[in-house]
Design a protein around this motif. Structure first.
Motif, PDB file in Angstrom:
ATOM      1  N   HIS A  43      46.429  32.714  54.032  1.00  0.00           N
ATOM      2  CA  HIS A  43      47.099  32.691  52.733  1.00  0.00           C
ATOM      3  C   HIS A  43      48.591  32.467  52.946  1.00  0.00           C
ATOM      4  CE1 HIS A  43      46.669  34.507  48.433  1.00  0.00           C
ATOM      5  NE2 HIS A  43      47.313  33.360  48.438  1.00  0.00           N
ATOM      6  N   ILE A  44      49.145  31.476  52.262  1.00  0.00           N
ATOM      7  CA  ILE A  44      50.520  31.042  52.525  1.00  0.00           C
ATOM      8  C   ILE A  44      51.368  31.163  51.267  1.00  0.00           C
ATOM      9  CG2 ILE A  44      51.955  29.135  53.337  1.00  0.00           C
ATOM     10  CD1 ILE A  44      49.399  28.032  54.696  1.00  0.00           C
ATOM     11  N   ALA A  45      52.457  31.943  51.381  1.00  0.00           N
ATOM     12  CA  ALA A  45      53.433  32.083  50.307  1.00  0.00           C
ATOM     13  C   ALA A  45      54.805  31.693  50.836  1.00  0.00           C
ATOM     14  CB  ALA A  45      53.457  33.526  49.777  1.00  0.00           C
ATOM     15  N   GLY A  46      55.721  31.388  49.937  1.00  0.00           N
ATOM     16  CA  GLY A  46      57.067  31.003  50.332  1.00  0.00           C
ATOM     17  C   GLY A  46      57.653  30.080  49.281  1.00  0.00           C
ATOM     18  N   THR A  47      58.934  29.831  49.363  1.00  0.00           N
ATOM     19  CA  THR A  47      59.598  28.962  48.387  1.00  0.00           C
ATOM     20  C   THR A  47      59.481  27.502  48.790  1.00  0.00           C
ATOM     21  OG1 THR A  47      61.166  30.748  47.982  1.00  0.00           O
ATOM     22  CG2 THR A  47      61.732  28.571  47.122  1.00  0.00           C
ATOM     23  N   ASN A  48      59.766  27.208  50.033  1.00  0.00           N
ATOM     24  CA  ASN A  48      59.673  25.838  50.546  1.00  0.00           C
ATOM     25  C   ASN A  48      58.854  25.822  51.828  1.00  0.00           C
ATOM     26  OD1 ASN A  48      61.460  24.325  48.673  1.00  0.00           O
ATOM     27  ND2 ASN A  48      63.009  25.732  49.449  1.00  0.00           N
ATOM     28  N   ILE A 152      54.256  33.725  55.538  1.00  0.00           N
ATOM     29  CA  ILE A 152      55.410  33.627  54.654  1.00  0.00           C
ATOM     30  C   ILE A 152      56.324  32.540  55.205  1.00  0.00           C
ATOM     31  CG2 ILE A 152      57.298  34.826  53.517  1.00  0.00           C
ATOM     32  CD1 ILE A 152      54.581  36.075  52.926  1.00  0.00           C
ATOM     33  N   THR A 153      56.556  31.496  54.420  1.00  0.00           N
ATOM     34  CA  THR A 153      57.451  30.415  54.836  1.00  0.00           C
ATOM     35  C   THR A 153      58.871  30.717  54.326  1.00  0.00           C
ATOM     36  OG1 THR A 153      57.013  29.041  52.882  1.00  0.00           O
ATOM     37  CG2 THR A 153      55.523  28.798  54.773  1.00  0.00           C
ATOM     38  N   SER A 154      59.714  29.713  54.285  1.00  0.00           N
ATOM     39  CA  SER A 154      61.101  29.889  53.871  1.00  0.00           C
ATOM     40  C   SER A 154      61.192  30.486  52.462  1.00  0.00           C
ATOM     41  CB  SER A 154      61.810  28.533  53.901  1.00  0.00           C
ATOM     42  OG  SER A 154      63.108  28.630  53.369  1.00  0.00           O
TER      43      SER A 154
END
Length: 362
Positions: A43-48, A152-154
């Motif tokens: 599962h991937i969350a983040g703004t960019n 969690i990405t950027s």
């Protein structure tokens, strides 16, 4: 039900907009026998960078012989591209089957899409489901499983009207996908790192911190690789070519990024551009333009067919603060034709605009 009827149902649900809470989708998933609890979810969350990291993980797993479901949004070419198995979009008949079966439930368009995605992946027995959050994390419709590998990405400012006014507020929302006794991979987010560390400690979750390379592309790749190392150390992440993410089509660069961080990333590779720009009004438009517009010698401001779209004249007014030559053409097709005649080199600010222009270019 044919696919045109399916599209009408989806459009009707789109008019509900974004509604907070998970009660509606959880009720639907319960009637589906909770397929999300029977999947191995990344599962991937983040703004960019969410889409890039998701695609990189998915491609590597497929090459490694795994059957992989991939869920990303927004779509650029076709609605069905948001749900794929081993790189192949859900077919029209399959999507129509699921939409018809569950159309009577009182859920939003994205809630229905997310539930259908989980059921489709379960019915097709995927080894891994790589799932990109739509917005935020804590109350995102994809956030319905009890275990996962969370990524969690950027993290930066975006969707502030829903997620909060500070980067730390937004990070708290992203941290909502972290599950108890699981594993979390964290992109180098120095300003908000403490929030994810605290959340992982609270939930007894292993946290893997990605080493910062001061380059967002390298950091995205390192983040994807950290996930793959957990699953199969033989697999190697490669940077994917995604539509409308700094995509070159002939001599025109197309980028759907729409926040300040995306603007900063774009600013590093552009100079003296003739740009066609449209944005949604709920974005931090001025912050985005402050990064991109100084690198443009001419901007044609337009607007997309979306109730959240910023008026072209208002967009042009903001753009003039950073670029000396700005024109306004409300109709995006007319704006595109005019811009192309002027030597168009950049299309940016909105995936909705990118979607429209790509159809014209391709």
């Amino acid at each position: 039900m044919d696919y045109k009827d399916t599209q009408k149902i989806i459009s009707a649900k789109e008019r509900l907009g974004i509604l907070p809470g998970l009660a509606r989708i959880m009720a639907l998933l319960e009637d589906m026998d909770n397929p999300q609890e029977k999947l191995n979810i990344i599962h991937i969350a983040g703004t960019n960078g969410k889409g890039t990291v998701a695609e990189s993980i998915s491609e590597a797993l497929i090459k490694g012989g795994y059957k992989v479901g991939l869920f990303t949004s927004p779509y650029v070419n076709d609605y069905r591209e948001q749900i794929k198995i081993n790189g192949i979009e859900i077919c029209e008949d399959e999507l129509s089957y699921y939409v018809e079966k569950y159309s009577e439930y009182e859920v939003t368009e994205f809630e229905l899409l997310s539930a259908v995605m989980y059921k489709f992946f379960f019915d097709n027995n995927v080894d891994y489901a790589v799932v990109e959050c739509g917005m935020g994390g804590l109350e995102d419709a994809t956030n319905v499983e009890s275990k996962n590998i969370s990524v969690i990405t950027s993290v930066s400012l975006d969707h502030t009207n829903f997620l909060g006014d500070t980067v730390c507020d937004i990070a708290m929302q992203k941290a909502g996908i972290i599950k108890e006794n699981s594993t979390c991979i964290l992109y180098p987010n120095k300003e908000t790192q403490h929030i994810f560390i605290d959340e992982c400690e609270r939930k007894n979750t292993k946290l893997i911190l990605v080493e910062d390379s001061d380059d967002f592309k390298k950091n995205n790749l390192k983040t994807a690789q950290a996930v793959l190392d957990i699953i199969d150390k033989r697999l190697k992440a490669e940077y994917p070519n995604l539509p409308a993410r700094q995509e070159s089509i002939g001599n025109i660069l197309v980028d759907g990024g729409h926040n300040e961080a995306a603007g900063e990333a774009l600013s590093r590779i552009i100079n003296d551009e003739i740009a066609l720009v449209a944005m949604l009004g709920d974005k931090d438009v001025k912050a985005y333009l402050s990064r991109v517009a100084p690198h443009c010698k001419k901007i044609i401001a337009t607007q997309v067919d979306n109730k959240r779209a910023m008026n072209a004249a208002d967009l042009a007014k903001l753009a003039k603060e950073f670029c000396p030559s700005v024109f306004t053409i409300e109709n995006p097709i007319e704006a595109f034709e005019y811009a192309r005649g002027e030597g168009l080199s950049l299309v940016c600010g909105s995936f909705y605009l990118a979607r429209l222009v790509r159809k014209e270019l391709l």
